[in-house]
Design a protein around this motif. Structure first.
Motif, PDB file in Angstrom:
ATOM      1  N   GLY A   1      31.501  43.441  46.983  1.00  0.00           N
ATOM      2  CA  GLY A   1      32.486  44.353  46.402  1.00  0.00           C
ATOM      3  C   GLY A   1      33.890  43.794  46.456  1.00  0.00           C
ATOM      4  O   GLY A   1      34.676  43.956  45.516  1.00  0.00           O
ATOM      5  N   LEU A   2      34.226  43.102  47.557  1.00  0.00           N
ATOM      6  CA  LEU A   2      35.527  42.461  47.674  1.00  0.00           C
ATOM      7  C   LEU A   2      35.713  41.413  46.585  1.00  0.00           C
ATOM      8  O   LEU A   2      36.763  41.349  45.935  1.00  0.00           O
ATOM      9  CB  LEU A   2      35.662  41.810  49.054  1.00  0.00           C
ATOM     10  N   SER A   3      34.681  40.600  46.368  1.00  0.00           N
ATOM     11  CA  SER A   3      34.759  39.565  45.343  1.00  0.00           C
ATOM     12  C   SER A   3      34.968  40.167  43.962  1.00  0.00           C
ATOM     13  O   SER A   3      35.816  39.716  43.183  1.00  0.00           O
ATOM     14  CB  SER A   3      33.473  38.723  45.359  1.00  0.00           C
ATOM     15  N   THR A   4      34.202  41.223  43.671  1.00  0.00           N
ATOM     16  CA  THR A   4      34.338  41.899  42.381  1.00  0.00           C
ATOM     17  C   THR A   4      35.718  42.516  42.229  1.00  0.00           C
ATOM     18  O   THR A   4      36.393  42.345  41.203  1.00  0.00           O
ATOM     19  CB  THR A   4      33.267  42.998  42.245  1.00  0.00           C
ATOM     20  N   GLY A   5      36.148  43.241  43.254  1.00  0.00           N
ATOM     21  CA  GLY A   5      37.421  43.946  43.185  1.00  0.00           C
ATOM     22  C   GLY A   5      38.608  43.009  43.057  1.00  0.00           C
ATOM     23  O   GLY A   5      39.521  43.256  42.262  1.00  0.00           O
ATOM     24  N   PHE A   6      38.615  41.929  43.828  1.00  0.00           N
ATOM     25  CA  PHE A   6      39.740  40.997  43.759  1.00  0.00           C
ATOM     26  C   PHE A   6      39.769  40.281  42.411  1.00  0.00           C
ATOM     27  O   PHE A   6      40.840  40.082  41.825  1.00  0.00           O
ATOM     28  CB  PHE A   6      39.664  39.990  44.908  1.00  0.00           C
ATOM     29  N   HIS A   7      38.593  39.920  41.915  1.00  0.00           N
ATOM     30  CA  HIS A   7      38.514  39.282  40.595  1.00  0.00           C
ATOM     31  C   HIS A   7      39.049  40.211  39.513  1.00  0.00           C
ATOM     32  O   HIS A   7      39.849  39.807  38.657  1.00  0.00           O
ATOM     33  CB  HIS A   7      37.066  38.894  40.294  1.00  0.00           C
ATOM     34  N   ASP A   8      38.610  41.467  39.520  1.00  0.00           N
ATOM     35  CA  ASP A   8      39.057  42.423  38.505  1.00  0.00           C
ATOM     36  C   ASP A   8      40.554  42.673  38.609  1.00  0.00           C
ATOM     37  O   ASP A   8      41.263  42.754  37.592  1.00  0.00           O
ATOM     38  CB  ASP A   8      38.301  43.740  38.663  1.00  0.00           C
ATOM     39  N   LEU A   9      41.038  42.801  39.838  1.00  0.00           N
ATOM     40  CA  LEU A   9      42.460  43.053  40.063  1.00  0.00           C
ATOM     41  C   LEU A   9      43.310  41.938  39.471  1.00  0.00           C
ATOM     42  O   LEU A   9      44.281  42.190  38.742  1.00  0.00           O
ATOM     43  CB  LEU A   9      42.719  43.181  41.567  1.00  0.00           C
ATOM     44  N   MET A  10      42.933  40.699  39.747  1.00  0.00           N
ATOM     45  CA  MET A  10      43.734  39.579  39.273  1.00  0.00           C
ATOM     46  C   MET A  10      43.513  39.297  37.792  1.00  0.00           C
ATOM     47  O   MET A  10      44.385  38.733  37.127  1.00  0.00           O
ATOM     48  CB  MET A  10      43.430  38.332  40.102  1.00  0.00           C
ATOM     49  N   THR A  11      42.364  39.693  37.253  1.00  0.00           N
ATOM     50  CA  THR A  11      42.131  39.512  35.818  1.00  0.00           C
ATOM     51  C   THR A  11      42.932  40.512  35.000  1.00  0.00           C
ATOM     52  O   THR A  11      43.592  40.155  34.016  1.00  0.00           O
ATOM     53  CB  THR A  11      40.634  39.669  35.493  1.00  0.00           C
ATOM     54  N   LEU A  12      42.905  41.761  35.405  1.00  0.00           N
ATOM     55  CA  LEU A  12      43.568  42.812  34.638  1.00  0.00           C
ATOM     56  C   LEU A  12      45.053  42.947  34.950  1.00  0.00           C
ATOM     57  O   LEU A  12      45.826  43.411  34.108  1.00  0.00           O
ATOM     58  CB  LEU A  12      42.878  44.153  34.889  1.00  0.00           C
ATOM     59  N   HIS A  13      45.459  42.546  36.155  1.00  0.00           N
ATOM     60  CA  HIS A  13      46.846  42.764  36.574  1.00  0.00           C
ATOM     61  C   HIS A  13      47.525  41.510  37.123  1.00  0.00           C
ATOM     62  O   HIS A  13      48.674  41.577  37.553  1.00  0.00           O
ATOM     63  CB  HIS A  13      46.893  43.867  37.638  1.00  0.00           C
ATOM     64  N   GLY A  14      46.837  40.367  37.108  1.00  0.00           N
ATOM     65  CA  GLY A  14      47.371  39.157  37.718  1.00  0.00           C
ATOM     66  C   GLY A  14      48.479  38.516  36.913  1.00  0.00           C
ATOM     67  O   GLY A  14      48.497  38.565  35.681  1.00  0.00           O
ATOM     68  N   LEU A  15      49.414  37.887  37.624  1.00  0.00           N
ATOM     69  CA  LEU A  15      50.555  37.200  37.021  1.00  0.00           C
ATOM     70  C   LEU A  15      50.560  35.741  37.475  1.00  0.00           C
ATOM     71  O   LEU A  15      49.942  35.401  38.492  1.00  0.00           O
ATOM     72  CB  LEU A  15      51.854  37.911  37.434  1.00  0.00           C
ATOM     73  N   PRO A  16      51.239  34.852  36.751  1.00  0.00           N
ATOM     74  CA  PRO A  16      51.123  33.409  37.021  1.00  0.00           C
ATOM     75  C   PRO A  16      51.483  32.999  38.443  1.00  0.00           C
ATOM     76  O   PRO A  16      50.959  32.008  38.949  1.00  0.00           O
ATOM     77  CB  PRO A  16      52.098  32.786  36.012  1.00  0.00           C
ATOM     78  N   MET A  17      52.389  33.725  39.115  1.00  0.00           N
ATOM     79  CA  MET A  17      52.819  33.297  40.447  1.00  0.00           C
ATOM     80  C   MET A  17      51.846  33.718  41.544  1.00  0.00           C
ATOM     81  O   MET A  17      52.128  33.550  42.735  1.00  0.00           O
ATOM     82  CB  MET A  17      54.224  33.814  40.751  1.00  0.00           C
ATOM     83  N   GLY A  18      50.676  34.251  41.143  1.00  0.00           N
ATOM     84  CA  GLY A  18      49.621  34.476  42.117  1.00  0.00           C
ATOM     85  C   GLY A  18      49.527  35.865  42.684  1.00  0.00           C
ATOM     86  O   GLY A  18      48.710  36.130  43.568  1.00  0.00           O
ATOM     87  N   ILE A  19      50.335  36.788  42.187  1.00  0.00           N
ATOM     88  CA  ILE A  19      50.307  38.174  42.658  1.00  0.00           C
ATOM     89  C   ILE A  19      50.043  39.066  41.448  1.00  0.00           C
ATOM     90  O   ILE A  19      50.181  38.652  40.299  1.00  0.00           O
ATOM     91  CB  ILE A  19      51.631  38.541  43.366  1.00  0.00           C
ATOM     92  N   PHE A  20      49.644  40.304  41.724  1.00  0.00           N
ATOM     93  CA  PHE A  20      49.402  41.263  40.649  1.00  0.00           C
ATOM     94  C   PHE A  20      50.662  42.080  40.382  1.00  0.00           C
ATOM     95  O   PHE A  20      51.556  42.179  41.229  1.00  0.00           O
ATOM     96  CB  PHE A  20      48.227  42.186  41.020  1.00  0.00           C
TER      97      PHE A  20
END
Length: 679
Positions: A293-312
């Motif tokens: 679940g952590l892997s899924t959640g972090f992937h989705d978070l950074m895919t939908l809300h991620g920015l180039p400098m590494g944060i959402f």
């Protein structure tokens, strides 16, 4: 033994097996998963070189003096028995100032922060309750017990202070801390039935995992089973982050809506704290579904809300991946801490790489050189810094969320920003189960630790100007030979690393893994890790591209014009305006063939006095670009031009090809980092 007695005993044990087989969660709750890596005591890792200077700047700036310059902490502080701040900001400050004091071994700062710890430890109530004197205690002489827990106050600030006390304990081994925590957790376990975690505020319910985390840490020391019962109870009363991160509906809705419904569940700082929730729960339960679940959640978070400098994006809510969205400073430092915890529990290199990217790109740009002013929200494509509404989900009616100021925006970040660099330094190294060490984040430092079967003390000095150079040297100092395994992270951005021992090639390794070197180390041994960097472009929101070189993301170099102003409620602040044109797209051929097309130049050395700013940027990369005349500022931001599916901008582009210069993102205040692609 007669047959009847044997049968009776058999039925007795069978009944126990049947009972517990129906309560597997109970069985799991009586133990805890050993972490892949163990945190080292605070002070084991000491910063060197530019990292030391960064921490010294913090000591000389607000981290070391917030109690002198910020009235909310300075005046009659509640964590010293007064009537002033008794909520989150004082513990927030200590959560960074305490590790800073012990990382620098600074006696003045130690004395300063230890006043608050001493008051807290010596003013625990007989019931186990702790914290500032409550209104009921002060005005009515009330006694806070389990039966009268409603006379206490919010659980949330206590969670932060527990993090402070944990760090203090690992640095000092003060024997009072463990019984203090045990006494409080016993009180909390009994009180939560009447005074649940969210009784006073949703902040506690949204951030309960920080509470459970410390209870589980204490269990690793005392083995009190009630602590795991408490952690499970806290989780059951808190926001359902484990469910939300796994089922994807939450992060999708956060991308689609910016309304008042359930906004706390997409509040960026809450999310930054929550991403460690599945790892903490896995540690208690042993159920690997939480890691999935952590892997899924972090992937989705950074895919939908991620920015180039590494944060959402988090302005304040999650707000999609458009490069003109903002990110709150608190969200960065809390996400960094979550990743540091996740790394220890899971040993997953994906989170190590994520921490590196976040630290060396997103973190440095959001404070001034002297660490006395900060931005509440930074923007990836930030072509100006000024008062305004911008495109934030929380614009704030005083329009101060984007400027650099000590008190601009909300002051939570003024208090909380200090944990970023300090905890990063403390988590550059971890211990391993086989009595070795793991270097998982790189930078100049020195570690002293006991290793090997004999637990012999060894000192390893890490000399490097990483992330600006490719070479990292480890020099060993030991009184006699000692055998222990040393683990090294080979970042995913590195295609192939080379490891040398005493100048001789030892081996090469592919990127994206943690390797182990099992060796008998001698005094004056020198291990060198070479991490070749290569230019590459990554794709971000609105079909934009960002140039990466090793762990750093590069942004357009713009001159800066700083203007100081003052606002009645929030004091002095700075606007920053660009000097030079910013409306460039990068030529498609450069994006397609970055290695052949870009020019990388080291323009100045990284000294021990390095500061993340325009003047000190050590590397410049030149690329081919063309101006986009119609790319202009709209409502204070620079919305990315629309491109077709191929990613090419089809609007008007100037014919002239120009050479533009990019520098590390962390050295900029105004910039373009996510570029359109032009023919």
């Amino acid at each position: 033994m007669n047959t009847y007695l044997r049968y009776t005993i058999f039925l007795f044990f069978l009944s126990i097996v049947l009972v517990f087989s129906g309560h597997s969660s109970f069985l799991k709750a009586q133990t805890i998963q050993s972490p892949i890596y163990t945190e080292l005591p605070l002070g084991s890792v000491k910063p060197k070189g530019w990292l030391l200077h960064q921490l010294q700047i913090m000591r000389d700036g607000t981290t070391g003096h917030l109690d002198e310059v910020y009235g909310k902490i300075k005046d009659d502080n509640g964590w010293l028995g007064g009537k002033g701040d008794g909520w989150e900001e004082t513990p927030y400050w200590l959560d960074g100032a305490v590790p800073l004091a012990y990382l620098l071994n600074d006696p003045v700062l130690k004395n300063k922060v230890n006043r608050y710890i001493e008051w807290t430890l010596t003013h625990q109530r007989p019931s186990g309750y702790f914290g500032p004197i409550t209104k009921a205690e002060r005005e009515k002489g009330a006694t806070i017990t389990v039966d009268s827990c409603q006379l206490g106050e919010d659980w949330w600030p206590k969670m932060v202070m527990l993090k402070v006390l944990k760090q203090y304990y690992t640095a000092t081994q003060d024997k009072r801390v463990i019984p203090f925590m045990s006494h409080f957790f016993n009180y909390q376990l009994q009180s939560l039935k009447k005074c649940p975690i969210g009784k006073w505020t949703d902040w506690s319910a949204s951030r309960g995992i920080d509470n459970a985390m410390i209870a589980q840490w204490l269990y690793s020391i005392t083995k009190e089973a009630s602590l795991l019962e408490l952690a499970a109870l806290i989780e059951s009363q808190s926001f359902e982050w484990n469910t939300w991160l796994t089922n994807r509906d939450w992060v999708i809705r956060a991308a689609a809506y910016q309304d008042n419904e359930n906004w706390m569940s997409r509040h960026g700082v809450n999310v930054g704290m929550a991403i460690k929730s599945p790892a903490i729960t896995y540690q208690r339960t042993g159920d690997k579904k939480y890691l999935s679940g952590l892997s899924t959640g972090f992937h989705d978070l950074m895919t939908l809300h991620g920015l180039p400098m590494g944060i959402f994006s988090a302005d304040e809510d999650l707000h999609g991946n458009d490069p003109v969205q903002g990110t709150e400073l608190c969200a960065i430092v809390e996400s960094m801490f979550s990743l540091e915890e996740i790394i220890g529990i899971t040993g997953d290199i994906h989170y190590m790489d994520a921490l590196e990217r976040m630290t060396f790109n997103a973190l440095p740009t959001q404070t001034t050189d002297d660490y006395n002013a900060k931005q509440y929200f930074q923007i990836a494509n930030q072509v100006q810094v000024k008062r305004g509404v911008f495109n934030f989900s929380l614009p704030f009616d005083r329009e101060m969320n984007n400027v650099y100021g000590m008190r601009s925006g909300y002051t939570c970040c003024l208090a909380n920003m200090h944990q970023g660099w300090t905890k990063f330094v403390a988590h550059m190294w971890y211990g391993t189960p086989d009595k070795g060490l793991a270097a998982l984040e790189y930078g100049p430092n020195q570690i002293v630790a006991k290793v090997g079967k004999t637990q012999q003390e060894v000192t390893i000095t890490e000399t490097t100007t990483f992330p600006f150079e490719e070479s990292i040297q480890f020099a060993f100092s030991t009184k006699k030979e000692v055998s222990f395994p040393l683990q090294l992270r080979i970042p995913s951005w590195c295609k192939e690393a080379t490891i040398l021992l005493n100048g001789q090639k030892l081996r090469t390794e592919k990127g994206g893994q943690v390797i182990t070197i099992d060796h008998t180390w001698k005094d004056k041994d020198k291990l060198t890790l070479e991490l070749p960097m290569q230019a590459q472009f990554s794709t971000w929101g609105r079909n934009t591209r960002a140039l990466e070189y090793g762990p750093l993301v590069y942004a357009l170099k713009l001159g800066e014009r700083w203007e100081k102003e003052s606002q009645k409620e929030e004091g002095d602040y700075f606007n920053v305006f660009p000097v030079g044109d910013w409306n460039y797209g990068i030529v498609a051929k450069t994006v397609a063939e970055p290695v052949q097309s870009v020019s990388i130049k080291k323009v100045k050395p990284v000294s021990d006095q390095f500061i993340w700013n325009l003047t000190n940027a050590p590397i410049e990369i030149t690329v081919d670009a063309k101006k986009i005349p119609d790319w202009k500022i709209v409502n204070d931001v620079a919305p990315s031009p629309v491109t077709e599916r191929s990613g090419i901008y089809k609007g008007k582009v100037e014919n002239k090809t120009e050479k533009i210069t990019l520098i590390p993102y962390g050295c900029t205040k105004v910039r373009i980092v996510a570029f359109p692609v032009v023919p």
